[in-house]
Write an enzyme that holds these catalytic residues in place. Sequence first.
Site, PDB file in Angstrom:
ATOM      1  N   GLY A 190      38.093   2.832 -46.234  1.00 20.08           N
ATOM      2  CA  GLY A 190      39.083   2.652 -47.528  1.00 20.08           C
ATOM      3  C   GLY A 190      38.814   0.650 -48.311  1.00 20.08           C
ATOM      4  N   THR A 191      37.419   0.551 -48.008  1.00 21.68           N
ATOM      5  CA  THR A 191      37.262  -0.764 -48.724  1.00 21.68           C
ATOM      6  C   THR A 191      36.470  -0.339 -50.362  1.00 21.68           C
ATOM      7  OG1 THR A 191      34.835  -0.480 -47.621  1.00 21.68           O
ATOM      8  CG2 THR A 191      36.456  -2.087 -46.864  1.00 21.68           C
ATOM      9  N   GLY A 200      30.252  -0.289 -44.869  1.00 19.36           N
ATOM     10  CA  GLY A 200      32.091  -0.546 -44.559  1.00 19.36           C
ATOM     11  C   GLY A 200      32.791   0.068 -44.099  1.00 19.36           C
ATOM     12  N   PRO A 201      33.818  -0.494 -43.908  1.00 17.19           N
ATOM     13  CA  PRO A 201      35.380  -0.148 -42.663  1.00 17.19           C
ATOM     14  C   PRO A 201      35.511   1.354 -43.810  1.00 17.19           C
ATOM     15  CG  PRO A 201      35.536  -2.563 -42.394  1.00 17.19           C
ATOM     16  CD  PRO A 201      34.281  -2.180 -44.112  1.00 17.19           C
ATOM     17  N   HIS A 254      64.502  -8.373 -27.378  1.00 14.83           N
ATOM     18  CA  HIS A 254      63.482  -7.836 -27.157  1.00 14.83           C
ATOM     19  C   HIS A 254      62.707  -8.165 -28.496  1.00 14.83           C
ATOM     20  CE1 HIS A 254      59.524  -4.993 -25.788  1.00 14.83           C
ATOM     21  NE2 HIS A 254      59.352  -5.881 -27.412  1.00 14.83           N
ATOM     22  N   GLU A 255      63.083  -8.056 -29.295  1.00 19.44           N
ATOM     23  CA  GLU A 255      62.043  -8.752 -30.509  1.00 19.44           C
ATOM     24  C   GLU A 255      62.722 -10.384 -30.882  1.00 19.44           C
ATOM     25  OE1 GLU A 255      60.160  -6.936 -31.805  1.00 19.44           O
ATOM     26  OE2 GLU A 255      60.567  -4.975 -31.840  1.00 19.44           O
ATOM     27  N   LYS A 261      33.993   2.260 -51.060  1.00 15.84           N
ATOM     28  CA  LYS A 261      32.646   3.065 -51.021  1.00 15.84           C
ATOM     29  C   LYS A 261      32.537   3.434 -52.026  1.00 15.84           C
ATOM     30  CE  LYS A 261      31.957   3.125 -47.094  1.00 15.84           C
ATOM     31  NZ  LYS A 261      34.013   2.739 -46.310  1.00 15.84           N
ATOM     32  N   THR A 262      33.895   4.992 -52.210  1.00 21.25           N
ATOM     33  CA  THR A 262      33.012   5.877 -52.536  1.00 21.25           C
ATOM     34  C   THR A 262      33.171   5.102 -54.716  1.00 21.25           C
ATOM     35  OG1 THR A 262      34.025   6.966 -51.582  1.00 21.25           O
ATOM     36  CG2 THR A 262      33.945   8.376 -53.137  1.00 21.25           C
TER      37      THR A 262
HETATM   38  P1  ADP Z   1      36.047   4.260 -49.219  1.00 17.90           P
HETATM   39  O1  ADP Z   1      35.583   5.542 -49.899  1.00 17.90           O
HETATM   40  O2  ADP Z   1      34.993   3.020 -48.801  1.00 17.90           O
HETATM   41  O3  ADP Z   1      36.692   4.738 -47.471  1.00 17.90           O
HETATM   42  P2  ADP Z   1      37.800   4.608 -51.119  1.00 17.90           P
HETATM   43  O4  ADP Z   1      36.915   3.950 -52.554  1.00 17.90           O
HETATM   44  O5  ADP Z   1      37.863   6.049 -51.289  1.00 17.90           O
HETATM   45  O6  ADP Z   1      36.918   3.870 -50.022  1.00 17.90           O
HETATM   46  O7  ADP Z   1      38.926   3.607 -51.839  1.00 17.90           O
HETATM   47  C1  ADP Z   1      40.047   4.257 -52.291  1.00 17.90           C
HETATM   48  C2  ADP Z   1      41.192   3.694 -53.139  1.00 17.90           C
HETATM   49  O8  ADP Z   1      41.442   2.591 -52.879  1.00 17.90           O
HETATM   50  C3  ADP Z   1      40.235   4.260 -53.686  1.00 17.90           C
HETATM   51  O9  ADP Z   1      39.959   5.464 -54.795  1.00 17.90           O
HETATM   52  C4  ADP Z   1      41.531   2.299 -54.792  1.00 17.90           C
HETATM   53  O10 ADP Z   1      41.682   2.936 -55.697  1.00 17.90           O
HETATM   54  C5  ADP Z   1      41.358   1.653 -53.495  1.00 17.90           C
HETATM   55  N1  ADP Z   1      40.380   0.769 -53.081  1.00 17.90           N
HETATM   56  C6  ADP Z   1      39.680   0.667 -51.991  1.00 17.90           C
HETATM   57  N2  ADP Z   1      39.111  -0.472 -52.704  1.00 17.90           N
HETATM   58  C7  ADP Z   1      39.369  -0.845 -53.664  1.00 17.90           C
HETATM   59  C8  ADP Z   1      38.692  -2.341 -54.465  1.00 17.90           C
HETATM   60  N3  ADP Z   1      37.337  -2.850 -53.815  1.00 17.90           N
HETATM   61  N4  ADP Z   1      38.703  -2.453 -55.167  1.00 17.90           N
HETATM   62  C9  ADP Z   1      39.690  -1.761 -56.154  1.00 17.90           C
HETATM   63  N5  ADP Z   1      40.317  -0.771 -55.381  1.00 17.90           N
HETATM   64  C10 ADP Z   1      39.548  -0.248 -54.118  1.00 17.90           C
HETATM   65 ZN    ZN Z   2      57.644  -5.842 -28.405  1.00 19.15          ZN
HETATM   66 MG    MG Z   3      35.514   7.037 -49.381  1.00 13.83          MG
END
Ligand code: ADP
Ligand code: ZN
Ligand code: MG
Length: 645
Positions: free
Chosen positions: A241-242, A238-239, A462-463, A244-245
């Site tokens: 920040g979603t 997955g992208p 502009h905006e 995974k960790t």
């Molecule tokens: P990835 O490993 O996919 O890049 P992380 O698991 O490291 O993302 O996410 C970083 C932080 O963002 C997590 O510690 C959490 O605080 C928040 N976060 C990300 N995804 C979720 C989720 N689905 N639900 C709740 N918090 C999330």
């Molecule tokens: Zn512009």
């Molecule tokens: Mg991660």
Amino acid sequence: MDKKATFSIWYYISLFGLILMAEALFFSGYSAKEIDYSEFRNRLEQNKIETVVLTKDYIYGTFMPEKPEANHIRPDNLTPPVRHTPWYVNLDGLFDSFKEAREKAKALKELQFVVVRLNDPGLVERLQKHGVSYRGRIESNFFKNFIENWILPLGFMFLLWTFLIKKIGGGGLGGPLNIGKSKAKLYEDSSALNVRFSDVAGVDEAVEETREIVDFLKNPGKYTRLGAKLPKGVLLVGPPGTGKTLLAKAVAGEAGVAFYSMAGSDFVEMFVGVGAARVRDLFNEARQKAPCIVFIDEIDALGKSRSGPGAPVGGFDERENTLNQMLVEMDGFDGSIGVIIMGATNRPEVLDKALLRPGRFDRQILVDQPDRKGRYEIFKVHTRNIVLADDVDLEVLAAETTGFVGADIANICNEAALLASRAGREAVTMQDFQDAFERVVGGIERKSRRLNEKDRQRVAWHEAGHAVVGWFTPGADPVQKVSIVPRGQGALGYTLQAPEDDRYLLSKNEILARVKGLLGGRAAEEIVFKEISTGASDDLEKACGMVRQMLTVYGMSEKYPNISLVDRSNMGFLGGPPQRAEHSDELGREFDKELSAIISKCYSDAKELLHRKQEKFEALAKRLLAKEKIDTSDLEEILGKRSDV
Ligand code: ADP
Ligand code: ZN
Ligand code: MG
């Protein structure tokens, strides 16, 4: 430092000691007395020397036996009756140009070389004349050689090595003596393991799929009893920040097992063999701690495809070694012992196929961007410990944050709480969230950066141009906010347009509507100031990028429809962006022509629209100059309801 390492250090220390002792014994055991070179010469003249041994640094020898004194003769006749008094001449210090002598010594052998050293060409003749038995010997000088050839260079390399490891490995547990040890952190029962499924929101399918793993870790017997094999490897895709960790941690937390985590890049070291050793160690440790989870983040750093143009030339590669070791380990252990390997990547397409074979990472779980409902859930999770004011509506926030992932939302919630505490409020208000949102989107407000009046005027028009074109073009995303407060590094103002709902597909018309909105800024400048500025560079980049993609990725060209210039099977060198598919220069030129035609058409459309809505356009610009930030309610007041467009 473990026992083995300690042992080997003592081993070397005692070896060293032994050598010292041997050396001392050698010299003292000889019990020769030192004499001066002049004495040697005198004794030689007096025919008192019996034998000599000439070496690079010493002349050893014995004097002629002295007449035994009567009382020295022992009755039992066991002791030899004569004493060949040993002596030596230390040539060191006698001649200062030691180095020079050594140089010469290399060229000359044995006696000759001593003669050279003594600068006494007649020595040999004199020895002969006096009937001294002589021989030459190049002393091995073991101790000195040992230090010069081994200890010094080795010590130097050791220091260099330690230094490099410190630099590269970032210190940590991996000291120089256990470089091969895995850098895995054991999260057993630590607070990081207090993560539960309830902390992971908006990715329900992924959570469901991992429940089975938790169950397996909790009672493996239930599965192995019937001979079922559970997956050894699970790949979270997955992208960034979603979550995974987070999800991997939650699995460990729910199952209550140890969690080893390591990033793929940790394995890839400069030193040949280190990565493979790390893998071995990691799996050994995991095996002992089973049941447990081994989490390998950014696994693409390790398991990039070994074939294709992205693969390194030459074949032998540290990364490949490491990858192979990992495959060996994964194949090697019994699936029932309860070690689950979880990997995470945002680029599954670059992974080596060997990693995805059965018995390895054969199960993939998608951890996707959350939809609106998912974002709402994530907002709920991250506002659990935040005191919210009554006006906070998480539904609205979820609707406004299209395209945001969990990490962004966590960031917004934290920012909002910070803003509220800084202002000394009792609770976090909706306005705090809005500000935090803007801050996350546009960077920090630069109140200190004051625009001069001329620039401020320009930015406002502009905006306003973006906003009006965006508002009145069918298919464009609704305009939500317009601001002329400078933010971040470059942005002097911004117009926020976001879809009301999550969009997975865009029609050609909608793309063109976006392009027109982007060009609206420059169009406004041209109309109002009769002169354009550099302020539109970002807009132009985005607009042209969109049109180019429209033509070459989505096949939406008029003249050459349904053609794609994307070639995914042909990844860029070292995993860079996909290469363009082979195509003729002519086709490329045609696409360029069409690109420029589309851009000018959109631009003239935008200008035409601004002319048509002249009054509203002016009103909006004036309101912006007065208020600096306006939102949907102002927009509706000035431009009218959007549904009436
Ligand atoms: P990835 O490993 O996919 O890049 P992380 O698991 O490291 O993302 O996410 C970083 C932080 O963002 C997590 O510690 C959490 O605080 C928040 N976060 C990300 N995804 C979720 C989720 N689905 N639900 C709740 N918090 C999330
Ligand atoms: Zn512009
Ligand atoms: Mg991660």
